[in-house]
Design an enzyme around this catalytic site. Structure first.
Site, PDB file in Angstrom:
ATOM      1  N   CYS A  48       0.820  -1.211   0.000  1.00 50.65           N
ATOM      2  CA  CYS A  48       0.000   0.000   0.000  1.00 50.65           C
ATOM      3  C   CYS A  48       0.857   1.266   0.000  1.00 50.65           C
ATOM      4  O   CYS A  48       0.388   2.336  -0.364  1.00 50.65           O
ATOM      5  CB  CYS A  48      -0.947   0.003   1.193  1.00 50.65           C
ATOM      6  N   GLN A 123       6.072  -8.526   3.835  1.00 52.23           N
ATOM      7  CA  GLN A 123       5.698  -8.168   2.465  1.00 52.23           C
ATOM      8  C   GLN A 123       6.888  -8.306   1.515  1.00 52.23           C
ATOM      9  O   GLN A 123       6.730  -8.754   0.376  1.00 52.23           O
ATOM     10  CB  GLN A 123       5.156  -6.735   2.453  1.00 52.23           C
ATOM     11  N   GLY A 194     -16.098   1.517  13.071  1.00 48.80           N
ATOM     12  CA  GLY A 194     -15.298   2.057  11.984  1.00 48.80           C
ATOM     13  C   GLY A 194     -13.881   1.513  11.967  1.00 48.80           C
ATOM     14  O   GLY A 194     -13.536   0.544  12.671  1.00 48.80           O
TER      15      GLY A 194
END
Length: 454
Positions: A48, A123, A194
């Site tokens: 990201c 990652q 949220g």
């Protein structure tokens, strides 16, 4: 051979640009990368916060142009940059030593948006695994990434770069752990559904919290979030009873008035019989009245409190990253030494081939004139080969021993100059054409000299 890195990250491009170039199908992208004439090996990192290609090449300038076109056409779909501007405005390139240093910093989470965050190493390992599976990662990049993983391990073990939480959610959970020590027997109530509540749920789960509950104005949203984490969902009508049973309360719910007033919390504390209640107000506007601070056994932290702690922790991490940078320099020099050693192998082969070619040519030139019998010819072969081996042994032994030292590159260049290995008119140079692409393929390490800026 050169090592290149080309890409973009949170430091050079906003999220609306990065997401345009994000890669979903690694195998297809890697296949296209190694199909480029200028690229020998390739690893593709896409998260990201960054999209980067690490490659080896013997044509660095041409490879950079090809990688630019790859980003523009293959990843970006040959479309305009979101918000205007040019791709040039958002990409960067590193070569050789700078490329190695950058990869080591990325794997060690020193180049991350949140310094010391643990996700990036996984990652990068995933990107390396995909490159191995696709066949795009060869011996040089394999060695590079293995050293990057070893460097990241050293940075983690030898510094405190990841010891202090810097996200608001992680700071909140860390404060809860400081108050209660053992969270395994505690109950947490999450008010809201949220992103901030979700991040807090993840952090609490990692800390082994015993019981978790979610309450929200919209029961459907509470149920959807609770189902993902295997916890119970409730409506706001149950709030008072849930508060009394909870030890930790995290609130981040919309509204123009505080949902947890002083009176409401005071009533809850009376029912808890002096057991402490830890309240974390993540809402903006605030969900908990500030007057709750004055209640005994109520520990209230709001967003400003948490941000202050997070900023102090981040500053501490940045100080620790300086120690990490020193480790990276050490590991970078170790990898540079390995590359010099890699270059020594073809040099040694080249020197041996030249010497053997001269020896054989001279025997052929005089063999008929001397009218040697087969046995005599064999004796001359053995004698001359022994002479060549004895003459070559000291310089070759020194060459092999010096390649992992700081002056290894200078020794290697000295050997090539002394034996005229780059002179096509030197004795034995006729054999070079047969060796082309193998024994005399040279690794161009001119940019790796110790006088260069790291």
């Amino acid at each position: 051979m050169k090592i290149l890195l080309f890409g973009m990250s949170h430091r050079s491009a906003p999220v609306e640009v990065r997401e345009r170039y994000a890669v979903e199908d690694h195998s297809a992208a890697l296949e296209k990368l190694v199909a480029l004439h200028e690229v020998d090996e390739a690893v593709l990192i896409s998260t990201c916060n960054r999209v980067e290609v690490v490659a080896t090449t013997r044509q660095p300038d041409a490879a950079i142009l090809s990688l630019f076109r790859f980003f523009h056409r293959e990843l970006g779909g040959d479309t305009p940059i979101p918000g205007g501007g040019e791709l040039d405005d958002h990409v960067y390139e590193y070569r050789d030593r700078d490329a190695v240093k950058h990869i080591f910093r990325v794997a060690s989470a020193i180049d991350s948006m949140v310094v010391g965050e643990p996700q990036i190493l996984g990652q990068v390992k995933d990107a390396y695994r995909k490159a191995l599976e696709s066949g795009s990662c060869g011996p040089v990049l394999s060695r590079l990434f293995q050293r990057a993983f070893a460097t990241a391990k050293r940075v983690k073990n030898e510094t405190r770069i990841a010891h202090r939480p810097v996200s608001v959610a992680r700071v909140a959970v860390d404060l809860a752990r400081q108050i209660f020590e053992d969270l395994g027997q505690k109950t947490a109530l999450m008010i809201g559904a949220g992103d901030m509540i979700e991040a807090s749920l993840i952090a609490l789960r990692r800390e082994g919290l015993g019981h978790l509950r979610v309450v929200n104005r919209s029961p459907e949203r509470a149920e959807a979030l609770a189902a993902r984490f295997g916890v119970s969902a409730h409506g706001l009508s149950e709030l008072d009873g849930l508060l009394e049973e909870s030890d930790i309360v995290l609130s981040c719910i919309g509204g123009d008035r505080a949902i947890l007033t002083r009176e409401r919390v005071a009533a809850v504390l009376r029912g808890r019989r002096s057991r402490p209640l830890f309240l974390i107000d993540l809402g903006v506007p605030r969900n908990v009245e500030p007057e709750v601070h004055g209640l005994d056994q109520a520990f209230l932290y709001d967003m400003d409190d948490l941000q202050e702690v997070a900023m102090k922790n981040e500053e501490q991490r940045r100080r620790e990253s300086l120690a990490g940078e020193r480790i990276i320099v050490e590991e970078e020099e170790r990898f540079a030494g390995w590359l010099v050693a890699l270059r020594a192998v073809p040099t040694i082969k080249h020197l041996r081939a030249r010497a053997e070619h001269v020896r054989f040519s001279e025997i052929e030139r005089f063999a008929q004139r001397l009218d040697l019998s087969p046995d005599q010819r064999e004796g001359v072969e053995l004698l001359t080969r022994a002479i060549v081996n004895k003459l070559l042994h000291p310089p070759l032994a020194r060459l092999g021993a010096q390649t992992d030292r700081e002056e290894g590159l200078a020794v290697l260049e000295e050997a090539r100059a002394l034996f005229a290995l780059d002179d096509p008119g030197a004795p034995g140079a006729e054999i070079d054409r047969e060796l082309q692409g193998d024994a005399i393929r040279r690794v161009d390490l001119s940019d790796w000299s110790q006088d260069d800026e790291s």
